[in-house]
Structure formats: structure tokens, C-alpha cells
Design a protein around this motif. Sequence first.
Motif, PDB file in Angstrom:
ATOM      1  N   VAL A  52     -10.908   1.176   4.543  1.00  0.00           N
ATOM      2  CA  VAL A  52      -9.755   0.120   4.485  1.00  0.00           C
ATOM      3  C   VAL A  52      -8.858   0.614   5.289  1.00  0.00           C
ATOM      4  O   VAL A  52      -8.515   1.910   5.665  1.00  0.00           O
ATOM      5  N   GLU A  53      -8.481  -0.295   6.374  1.00  0.00           N
ATOM      6  CA  GLU A  53      -7.332   0.171   7.186  1.00  0.00           C
ATOM      7  C   GLU A  53      -6.082  -0.288   7.013  1.00  0.00           C
ATOM      8  O   GLU A  53      -5.821  -1.717   6.381  1.00  0.00           O
ATOM      9  N   ILE A  54      -5.065   0.220   6.861  1.00  0.00           N
ATOM     10  CA  ILE A  54      -3.525  -0.208   6.400  1.00  0.00           C
ATOM     11  C   ILE A  54      -2.633  -0.013   7.636  1.00  0.00           C
ATOM     12  O   ILE A  54      -2.343   1.076   8.221  1.00  0.00           O
ATOM     13  N   GLU A  55      -1.947  -1.102   8.156  1.00  0.00           N
ATOM     14  CA  GLU A  55      -1.121  -1.062   9.396  1.00  0.00           C
ATOM     15  C   GLU A  55       0.345  -1.270   8.871  1.00  0.00           C
ATOM     16  O   GLU A  55       0.759  -2.041   7.988  1.00  0.00           O
ATOM     17  N   THR A  56       1.276  -0.323   9.556  1.00  0.00           N
ATOM     18  CA  THR A  56       2.533  -0.625   9.131  1.00  0.00           C
ATOM     19  C   THR A  56       3.411  -1.002  10.278  1.00  0.00           C
ATOM     20  O   THR A  56       2.895  -1.041  11.318  1.00  0.00           O
ATOM     21  N   LYS A  57       4.661  -1.362  10.023  1.00  0.00           N
ATOM     22  CA  LYS A  57       5.387  -2.237  11.089  1.00  0.00           C
ATOM     23  C   LYS A  57       5.755  -1.317  12.174  1.00  0.00           C
ATOM     24  O   LYS A  57       6.129  -1.822  13.231  1.00  0.00           O
ATOM     25  N   ALA A  58       5.877  -0.084  11.988  1.00  0.00           N
ATOM     26  CA  ALA A  58       6.323   1.060  12.674  1.00  0.00           C
ATOM     27  C   ALA A  58       5.656   2.389  11.981  1.00  0.00           C
ATOM     28  O   ALA A  58       5.123   2.141  10.969  1.00  0.00           O
ATOM     29  N   PRO A  59       5.353   3.401  12.895  1.00  0.00           N
ATOM     30  CA  PRO A  59       4.653   4.623  12.451  1.00  0.00           C
ATOM     31  C   PRO A  59       5.302   5.038  11.202  1.00  0.00           C
ATOM     32  O   PRO A  59       6.590   5.147  11.181  1.00  0.00           O
ATOM     33  N   ASN A  60       4.614   5.409  10.144  1.00  0.00           N
ATOM     34  CA  ASN A  60       5.348   5.908   8.934  1.00  0.00           C
ATOM     35  C   ASN A  60       4.500   6.972   8.683  1.00  0.00           C
ATOM     36  O   ASN A  60       3.356   7.157   7.896  1.00  0.00           O
ATOM     37  N   VAL A  61       5.144   8.353   8.559  1.00  0.00           N
ATOM     38  CA  VAL A  61       4.330   9.609   8.234  1.00  0.00           C
ATOM     39  C   VAL A  61       4.395   9.657   6.824  1.00  0.00           C
ATOM     40  O   VAL A  61       3.536  10.397   6.265  1.00  0.00           O
ATOM     41  N   PHE A  62       5.055   9.120   5.954  1.00  0.00           N
ATOM     42  CA  PHE A  62       5.045   9.110   4.530  1.00  0.00           C
ATOM     43  C   PHE A  62       4.199   7.971   3.630  1.00  0.00           C
ATOM     44  O   PHE A  62       4.406   7.799   2.648  1.00  0.00           O
ATOM     45  N   LEU A  63       3.411   7.277   4.512  1.00  0.00           N
ATOM     46  CA  LEU A  63       2.720   6.206   3.676  1.00  0.00           C
ATOM     47  C   LEU A  63       1.790   6.501   2.642  1.00  0.00           C
ATOM     48  O   LEU A  63       1.670   6.173   1.500  1.00  0.00           O
ATOM     49  N   ALA A  64       1.063   7.523   3.184  1.00  0.00           N
ATOM     50  CA  ALA A  64       0.044   8.044   2.185  1.00  0.00           C
ATOM     51  C   ALA A  64       0.712   8.652   0.965  1.00  0.00           C
ATOM     52  O   ALA A  64       0.182   8.184  -0.076  1.00  0.00           O
ATOM     53  N   GLY A  65       1.831   9.365   1.114  1.00  0.00           N
ATOM     54  CA  GLY A  65       2.280   9.838  -0.276  1.00  0.00           C
ATOM     55  C   GLY A  65       2.831   8.801  -0.905  1.00  0.00           C
ATOM     56  O   GLY A  65       2.877   8.600  -2.307  1.00  0.00           O
ATOM     57  N   ASN A  66       3.494   7.647  -0.171  1.00  0.00           N
ATOM     58  CA  ASN A  66       4.078   6.339  -0.958  1.00  0.00           C
ATOM     59  C   ASN A  66       3.079   5.840  -1.774  1.00  0.00           C
ATOM     60  O   ASN A  66       3.246   5.115  -2.828  1.00  0.00           O
ATOM     61  N   LEU A  67       1.758   5.680  -1.299  1.00  0.00           N
ATOM     62  CA  LEU A  67       0.532   5.036  -1.755  1.00  0.00           C
ATOM     63  C   LEU A  67       0.111   5.634  -3.126  1.00  0.00           C
ATOM     64  O   LEU A  67      -0.366   5.356  -4.020  1.00  0.00           O
ATOM     65  N   ALA A  68       0.833   6.967  -3.408  1.00  0.00           N
ATOM     66  CA  ALA A  68       0.481   7.738  -4.658  1.00  0.00           C
ATOM     67  C   ALA A  68       1.423   7.073  -5.593  1.00  0.00           C
ATOM     68  O   ALA A  68       1.366   7.675  -6.958  1.00  0.00           O
ATOM     69  N   ARG A  69       2.126   5.940  -5.394  1.00  0.00           N
ATOM     70  CA  ARG A  69       2.849   5.533  -6.462  1.00  0.00           C
ATOM     71  C   ARG A  69       2.295   4.033  -6.728  1.00  0.00           C
ATOM     72  O   ARG A  69       2.981   3.181  -7.580  1.00  0.00           O
ATOM     73  N   SER A  70       1.116   3.606  -6.293  1.00  0.00           N
ATOM     74  CA  SER A  70       0.584   2.396  -6.385  1.00  0.00           C
ATOM     75  C   SER A  70      -0.711   2.265  -6.953  1.00  0.00           C
ATOM     76  O   SER A  70      -1.613   2.690  -6.546  1.00  0.00           O
ATOM     77  N   GLU A  71      -0.608   1.518  -8.141  1.00  0.00           N
ATOM     78  CA  GLU A  71      -1.945   1.695  -8.764  1.00  0.00           C
ATOM     79  C   GLU A  71      -3.057   0.483  -8.249  1.00  0.00           C
ATOM     80  O   GLU A  71      -2.488  -0.779  -8.081  1.00  0.00           O
ATOM     81  N   ILE A  72      -4.320   0.590  -8.292  1.00  0.00           N
ATOM     82  CA  ILE A  72      -4.919  -0.323  -7.690  1.00  0.00           C
ATOM     83  C   ILE A  72      -5.651  -1.397  -8.918  1.00  0.00           C
ATOM     84  O   ILE A  72      -6.412  -0.721  -9.809  1.00  0.00           O
ATOM     85  N   MET A  73      -5.850  -2.416  -8.667  1.00  0.00           N
ATOM     86  CA  MET A  73      -6.254  -3.634  -9.539  1.00  0.00           C
ATOM     87  C   MET A  73      -7.629  -4.242  -9.103  1.00  0.00           C
ATOM     88  O   MET A  73      -8.005  -3.840  -7.976  1.00  0.00           O
ATOM     89  N   SER A  74      -8.108  -5.032  -9.953  1.00  0.00           N
ATOM     90  CA  SER A  74      -9.325  -5.690  -9.592  1.00  0.00           C
ATOM     91  C   SER A  74      -9.355  -6.957  -8.616  1.00  0.00           C
ATOM     92  O   SER A  74      -8.561  -7.851  -9.038  1.00  0.00           O
TER      93      SER A  74
END
Length: 509
Positions: free
Chosen positions: A139-161
Amino acid sequence: MSLRVMSMAAGLLSALTMGHLAQAQEVFVWADAAEPTTVDPAKVNVNHEMTIARNVFDRLVNYDLKQPDKLLPGLATSWKQDGTKWTFTLRDGVKFHDGTPFDAEDVKATIERDLRIGQGQSYLIADIDKVTVVDPKTVEIETKAPNVFLAGNLARSEIMSAEDIAKHASEPDKGDAYFNENANGTGPYKMVSWTRGAQIDLERNKDWWGTFPDKAYDRVIDRFVTEGSNRARGLEGGEYDLANFVPRDEALRIGKSPGFTLVEGNNLWAWPAIYLNSTLAPTDNADFRDALTKVYDYNAMNQYFQGSSVTPRGPVPAWVPGSPENDMAPIQQDVEKAKAALEKAGVTNPTMKCSVPSEFTEFAFAATVLQASAAQIGITVEIELLPFVEAITAAKSNKSNCFIIGNANLSPTDPTKFFAAHYLTGGFYNAANYSNPELDALVAKIPTITDDKERYEALKKAAEMVVDSHTIIWTARPTTVVPVPDHVQGYQIDPAEYINVRLWELHEK
């Protein structure tokens, strides 16, 4: 509730009434401070709601509790950034609790739903522009501007079905009410039942992709115990195996008693900060606010926390990766300089009101220290204890000069999030009503800076701008203390989620 769930719940309750709860090794009883309003991972926002989401669902990545900037594989096994694009490779062979397989469509549907709802931890990923399924495992995730913190912030998002989300998409509320009460994740524990007003029951997912320790708990009871003294008493007496938000005095006493260990660690919640309303007289006067920050008795707060705290130098704790705090000037009481600042302010016979959330004793104590400190230079502080929402509303609607809260940032991997809610224009917890367009622009730029040194200097400048505004008194930064019975092994303090719990790491001695 389905018949299957009701049957399992009845069986569990029956079994538990036959013996002492905490003595049954396969059953772990967690005393939670309140009943959640939702188990929807897109909405959970407080610790007792995260208990379920964190253990029933998985995240793409996890952070190391002892080194938050170190990211560990979760549902993603690898990831890389190229400008505004992040590419995640997903784990094979993962299934949701209902048996449906996990793939990239689940990531896309979850993120798009999180952004649509805009609650919970969605502010951490609000700059995501587009999610693209490359293939079932990419999966590719694009941000509105480069964001060096995105992967770490996704460590706060749980994945649903994605299948669950699609199934309810045509409903008027798009399934929001359904997801408030039902949880189908890929995580280490399955939600079995919810007995309103009492508890939520979980059972171990023995098909989980991760690894449990030996003697992991097969069943977990998340029991709602609203009184802190009751949680402390139940923990000490063996009714509960672990509890959150045990009053500090009780936690210190119990943790040092035979049969218990006192676990200490850093977290983002447990420190009272005083927000001085910059849009209501007399705290609209910067020199007046300067006088308050200089006269505050920081040593009194450290004594209150019995030596297990430090006086902050600014908004980002030193233990957060990339923090500039150690290079910033110390903040300490100086009554003579406070008198000079007050004289410069030109405010005579000043009186101010401070609205304090009544739920937390340390916040009330911080207010009494402010009251006593300010009196030394002739400032009268009236303290008003109110429920949380009323207290913050009073400050934000210019009916109070100050408000006291802990730090609501919930990302230990992204230091700019310390500013987002608390110090930037329009931030929800910006009870100082502080607005500085230069600071807003600087903080927005920081995640796009790829050079570590340049990013550090920008963060330091942002922190100093907040300090120099004199809108905040960081009264103390205590460590969290948690008493843990010796028979419970594997507990670690989560720096982001206060004294929440990773149930899958716990096991019987």
C-alpha cells in the motif's frame, strides 16, 4: 449482543464466580478508571477506551516502549519514504477475528474512514492526501507535503476490516453506532462481551500472528472501577491483577510493600501545565504572565511528587527523541524578577480566576501553588473546580484566566504534535488562546525538514517561542509510578498511553 457472545459471557462469569478472580492464572483482571464510550478505534481518545482498541486491533507499526523513535513491524513488515510517498509492505497470513484475511484494502478503508470521522487519533495522520492499493500486500500512502514522522504516527492507528466498513457504508451513520459497540480486529485478544456498567470480556486470539509469552492470560476482564481508592484497595487485596490511575500516594505505598514491585517510567499525560489566557485581562498582558511564570514555586510541585519529578524547560520532554530541552534555559522561581515584571506590566490590585478540572488531585494542587506563589507579589488567584469540559470551556470562552491540564499529545515519535493541540492557533487544548502565525508556520514546516540538525534547530526555536510567550507554566514533569503484583510479569509503561496496558506482553510468573 449475539447469542454466541451471550453464551460465552455467561460461561465466563459463571467460571469467575467459582473462585478468586485474580488467583485464576488463566484470567487477568484489569481495573480500568471508567467505562469506555466506544470501542471504535477511529474514535477512542482516552486511556480506558484505548484498552480495548489497543489489544483487539493491530497497527501497521509499533514503537519500542523504551525507545519510542525505534519502530517495530506490526501489520507492515517494512516501509520506506520517497518524498511525499510512503510504501508499506504488509504481513502475509493475517486474519481478522471473523476469519476474513487482512490485506491492503483494509489499510486503505481504515485510513479513509479515520480521516472522514476526524476524531480520536486522526490528527496524527491528518496530512495524508491519498492511499493507493498497489497489490494485496503493498500500500502507498501519500502526504500533502513530505513528512518524516508519518510512519511513527501510524503507530497510533488501528486497522479495521474493509469488509466490515463496506458492510455498513449504506447505513445513515455509516455504521458508526455499530462500531461503537463491536470490535473485529486482527489483534492478540478478541472482544467477547460487554456487560454495561460492569466490564468487557476478552479472550486470547490463539491464531494471532505475533508471539505470546509462556503463561500468557487466556482471558481478560476489563472491569470498570471509577473510584481511585477502590482500584487501589482491589489491587492491594488481590481482586485486580493490575489497575490504572491508582492515586499517587497509594501507588507509592502499595508498590513498595511486600508482594509488589513499583514500576516507574515516562509518559505524556501525568504533568500539570497551567495555561494563562492571553485574551482576557489581566493575563492578556505578557509582562503580567511573565511575573506569574517567575513567581511560581516549582520546588513545591517537586516536593508534592516526592522527588520523582523534574521542572520542565519547555513543551517537549527531554526523553522524547529529538527534544531540544537539554539545550534550553532552566525555568525556576525568582520572586524579585517576578516583582519587576509585575511592575513593568502596570497592573494594580490584580485578581484572576483559574478553572481547574476537578477529576485530578495534582491539578488542584498545582492551582493552590499558583495561588500561594502569586500572593507573594500581590496577585489574587481565585480557584474554581469544575468538570473537565466546563473548565476548558470557561478558559476558551474568556470566562477564566487559566486552566490546568496534563499533556494531551499522544505521539512520542513526533515532537511537533506537542504543539498542534496546545500551542498553535485553534488547537483544541490551546486554553491560553495563544496565536502566533510565525510559530504556526514554523511547526508546519518541521516535518518536511529531512536534515536532522536543521530540524532540531527549528524545533528548538519553536519551543523557545512558546516559552517566551509566557502563556504556559509547566509546573512539574513527574514520572509515572505503577504498583505491579509480583505474580504479574511483562508490564511496561507506555509513554503515549499513560498507564495503559499491552495485554499480550503480560504473563503469570
